[in-house]
Write a protein that holds these residues in place. Sequence first.
Motif, PDB file in Angstrom:
ATOM      1  N   GLN A 192       0.952  -1.205   0.026  1.00  0.00           N
ATOM      2  CA  GLN A 192      -0.081   0.037  -0.059  1.00  0.00           C
ATOM      3  C   GLN A 192       0.955   1.325   0.084  1.00  0.00           C
ATOM      4  OE1 GLN A 192      -3.608  -0.570   2.863  1.00  0.00           O
ATOM      5  NE2 GLN A 192      -1.911  -1.572   3.942  1.00  0.00           N
ATOM      6  N   SER A 193       0.147   2.155  -0.176  1.00  0.00           N
ATOM      7  CA  SER A 193       0.872   3.731  -0.150  1.00  0.00           C
ATOM      8  C   SER A 193       1.414   3.950   1.524  1.00  0.00           C
ATOM      9  CB  SER A 193      -0.100   4.844  -0.332  1.00  0.00           C
ATOM     10  OG  SER A 193      -0.834   5.161   0.609  1.00  0.00           O
ATOM     11  N   GLU A 194       2.401   4.582   1.568  1.00  0.00           N
ATOM     12  CA  GLU A 194       3.152   5.034   2.911  1.00  0.00           C
ATOM     13  C   GLU A 194       2.268   5.412   3.761  1.00  0.00           C
ATOM     14  OE1 GLU A 194       6.441   7.350   3.174  1.00  0.00           O
ATOM     15  OE2 GLU A 194       7.818   6.451   1.690  1.00  0.00           O
ATOM     16  N   ASP A 195       1.061   6.348   3.628  1.00  0.00           N
ATOM     17  CA  ASP A 195       0.142   6.773   4.386  1.00  0.00           C
ATOM     18  C   ASP A 195      -0.873   5.677   4.765  1.00  0.00           C
ATOM     19  OD1 ASP A 195       0.830   9.304   4.116  1.00  0.00           O
ATOM     20  OD2 ASP A 195      -0.472   9.979   2.600  1.00  0.00           O
ATOM     21  N   GLU A 196      -1.376   4.870   3.857  1.00  0.00           N
ATOM     22  CA  GLU A 196      -2.072   3.660   4.178  1.00  0.00           C
ATOM     23  C   GLU A 196      -1.473   2.831   5.352  1.00  0.00           C
ATOM     24  OE1 GLU A 196      -5.102   2.973   0.335  1.00  0.00           O
ATOM     25  OE2 GLU A 196      -2.770   2.545   0.063  1.00  0.00           O
ATOM     26  N   VAL A 197      -0.162   2.472   4.992  1.00  0.00           N
ATOM     27  CA  VAL A 197       0.568   1.876   5.799  1.00  0.00           C
ATOM     28  C   VAL A 197       0.838   2.407   7.317  1.00  0.00           C
ATOM     29  CG1 VAL A 197       2.841   0.727   6.474  1.00  0.00           C
ATOM     30  CG2 VAL A 197       2.143   0.482   4.138  1.00  0.00           C
ATOM     31  N   PHE A 198       1.102   3.594   7.255  1.00  0.00           N
ATOM     32  CA  PHE A 198       0.974   4.382   8.551  1.00  0.00           C
ATOM     33  C   PHE A 198      -0.386   4.055   9.322  1.00  0.00           C
ATOM     34  CE2 PHE A 198       0.191   8.198  11.055  1.00  0.00           C
ATOM     35  CZ  PHE A 198       1.130   7.894  11.871  1.00  0.00           C
ATOM     36  N   THR A 199      -1.347   4.441   8.777  1.00  0.00           N
ATOM     37  CA  THR A 199      -2.463   4.641   9.286  1.00  0.00           C
ATOM     38  C   THR A 199      -2.717   3.138  10.051  1.00  0.00           C
ATOM     39  OG1 THR A 199      -3.404   6.175   7.615  1.00  0.00           O
ATOM     40  CG2 THR A 199      -5.076   5.029   8.754  1.00  0.00           C
ATOM     41  N   GLU A 200      -2.776   2.121   9.154  1.00  0.00           N
ATOM     42  CA  GLU A 200      -3.120   0.612   9.514  1.00  0.00           C
ATOM     43  C   GLU A 200      -2.288   0.418  10.767  1.00  0.00           C
ATOM     44  OE1 GLU A 200      -3.397  -3.704   8.003  1.00  0.00           O
ATOM     45  OE2 GLU A 200      -3.516  -1.996   6.569  1.00  0.00           O
ATOM     46  N   ALA A 201      -0.818   0.782  10.681  1.00  0.00           N
ATOM     47  CA  ALA A 201       0.161   0.493  11.861  1.00  0.00           C
ATOM     48  C   ALA A 201      -0.018   1.342  13.007  1.00  0.00           C
ATOM     49  CB  ALA A 201       1.358   0.848  11.372  1.00  0.00           C
ATOM     50  N   TRP A 202      -0.563   2.450  12.825  1.00  0.00           N
ATOM     51  CA  TRP A 202      -0.721   3.260  14.027  1.00  0.00           C
ATOM     52  C   TRP A 202      -1.992   3.085  14.663  1.00  0.00           C
ATOM     53  CZ3 TRP A 202       1.054   5.574  17.696  1.00  0.00           C
ATOM     54  CH2 TRP A 202       0.531   6.768  18.545  1.00  0.00           C
ATOM     55  N   SER A 203      -2.852   2.784  14.061  1.00  0.00           N
ATOM     56  CA  SER A 203      -4.158   2.075  14.818  1.00  0.00           C
ATOM     57  C   SER A 203      -4.079   1.094  15.807  1.00  0.00           C
ATOM     58  CB  SER A 203      -5.220   1.658  13.783  1.00  0.00           C
ATOM     59  OG  SER A 203      -4.883   0.658  13.156  1.00  0.00           O
ATOM     60  N   HIS A 204      -3.008   0.336  15.438  1.00  0.00           N
ATOM     61  CA  HIS A 204      -2.602  -0.776  16.139  1.00  0.00           C
ATOM     62  C   HIS A 204      -1.643  -0.446  17.427  1.00  0.00           C
ATOM     63  CE1 HIS A 204      -4.335  -4.187  13.765  1.00  0.00           C
ATOM     64  NE2 HIS A 204      -3.763  -3.459  12.689  1.00  0.00           N
ATOM     65  N   ILE A 205      -0.817   0.430  17.147  1.00  0.00           N
ATOM     66  CA  ILE A 205       0.182   0.857  18.122  1.00  0.00           C
ATOM     67  C   ILE A 205      -0.478   1.495  19.302  1.00  0.00           C
ATOM     68  CG2 ILE A 205       2.372   2.151  18.495  1.00  0.00           C
ATOM     69  CD1 ILE A 205       2.616  -0.781  17.107  1.00  0.00           C
ATOM     70  N   GLN A 206      -1.463   2.425  18.653  1.00  0.00           N
ATOM     71  CA  GLN A 206      -2.336   3.419  19.571  1.00  0.00           C
ATOM     72  C   GLN A 206      -2.943   2.605  20.639  1.00  0.00           C
ATOM     73  OE1 GLN A 206      -4.909   5.703  17.404  1.00  0.00           O
ATOM     74  NE2 GLN A 206      -4.401   7.233  18.539  1.00  0.00           N
ATOM     75  N   LYS A 207      -3.525   1.344  20.249  1.00  0.00           N
ATOM     76  CA  LYS A 207      -3.994   0.423  21.291  1.00  0.00           C
ATOM     77  C   LYS A 207      -3.144  -0.174  22.279  1.00  0.00           C
ATOM     78  CE  LYS A 207      -7.447  -0.990  17.998  1.00  0.00           C
ATOM     79  NZ  LYS A 207      -8.089  -2.030  16.740  1.00  0.00           N
ATOM     80  N   GLU A 208      -1.887  -0.396  21.822  1.00  0.00           N
ATOM     81  CA  GLU A 208      -0.847  -1.000  22.772  1.00  0.00           C
ATOM     82  C   GLU A 208      -0.392   0.056  23.635  1.00  0.00           C
ATOM     83  OE1 GLU A 208       0.117  -4.025  22.702  1.00  0.00           O
ATOM     84  OE2 GLU A 208      -1.273  -4.306  21.209  1.00  0.00           O
ATOM     85  N   ILE A 209      -0.421   1.451  23.232  1.00  0.00           N
ATOM     86  CA  ILE A 209       0.036   2.452  24.095  1.00  0.00           C
ATOM     87  C   ILE A 209      -1.188   2.715  25.391  1.00  0.00           C
ATOM     88  CG2 ILE A 209       0.307   4.797  24.349  1.00  0.00           C
ATOM     89  CD1 ILE A 209       1.638   4.842  21.770  1.00  0.00           C
ATOM     90  N   HIS A 210      -2.623   2.491  24.721  1.00  0.00           N
ATOM     91  CA  HIS A 210      -3.550   2.818  25.806  1.00  0.00           C
ATOM     92  C   HIS A 210      -3.447   1.749  26.841  1.00  0.00           C
ATOM     93  CE1 HIS A 210      -5.737   5.548  22.613  1.00  0.00           C
ATOM     94  NE2 HIS A 210      -4.528   6.394  23.300  1.00  0.00           N
ATOM     95  N   LYS A 211      -2.946   0.582  26.411  1.00  0.00           N
ATOM     96  CA  LYS A 211      -2.926  -0.747  27.523  1.00  0.00           C
ATOM     97  C   LYS A 211      -2.031  -0.234  28.695  1.00  0.00           C
ATOM     98  CE  LYS A 211      -3.902  -4.398  24.161  1.00  0.00           C
ATOM     99  NZ  LYS A 211      -3.202  -5.512  23.499  1.00  0.00           N
ATOM    100  N   ILE A 212      -1.011   0.387  28.442  1.00  0.00           N
ATOM    101  CA  ILE A 212      -0.156   0.640  29.455  1.00  0.00           C
ATOM    102  C   ILE A 212      -0.142   1.948  30.226  1.00  0.00           C
ATOM    103  CG2 ILE A 212       1.794  -0.895  28.565  1.00  0.00           C
ATOM    104  CD1 ILE A 212       3.117   1.766  27.511  1.00  0.00           C
TER     105      ILE A 212
END
Length: 213
Positions: A192-212
Amino acid sequence: MKGLFITIEGPDGAGKSSLVKRLVTAIQSETTQSLVVTREPGGSDIAEEIRELLLNPTHTNMDARTEALLLAAGRRQHVVEKIRPALEEGQIVLCDRFVDSSIAYQGQARGIGIEEVKAINEFAIEGLKPNVTLFLDVVAEVGLNRIKDKQSNRTQDRLELEEITFHEEVRKGYHALIKQEPDRFIVVDASQSEDEVFTEAWSHIQKEIHKIK
């Protein structure tokens, strides 16, 4: 461990470095928690010197097991000097490559064996594992073409210069790992485009950050 250990993995040309830069900005905007950004091979002074040995394109006669052992040695120093202390202090560690790379590149693509490479790395890391691993998935041909497009800006390292069959085996090694540990890996389509990759990746990382938090 009190902190959060995030690793980014993928074949050459998957776009890991670009994603890491964008994730740094996003993480720092999301939380006041300290962030350590690092990479492998390398990450500490001694490990960076080992990196230079490993990736030097003139070292074409390096034995596959020597390569694997050097990577494990550099990783040990990196873990002791930087990663483990940061996690014990409750920091977020974002690392471009970790043990999974050695298993895919040396265990699978070099043919040493996945279990053999796991064993020497377990000796190095003493049980340390990422909380989550983002795997940027891209076929070898696409990844290598991206590297060639950027070739005018930098010199290709020794592993990037390998034949396409080597890089196909690397991807196969990663997919074997994902089957073994599906709960740790998050697979992102890196074609995918860099923007699409970032958006998808960030949605997952955001959840991990909220866990801690």
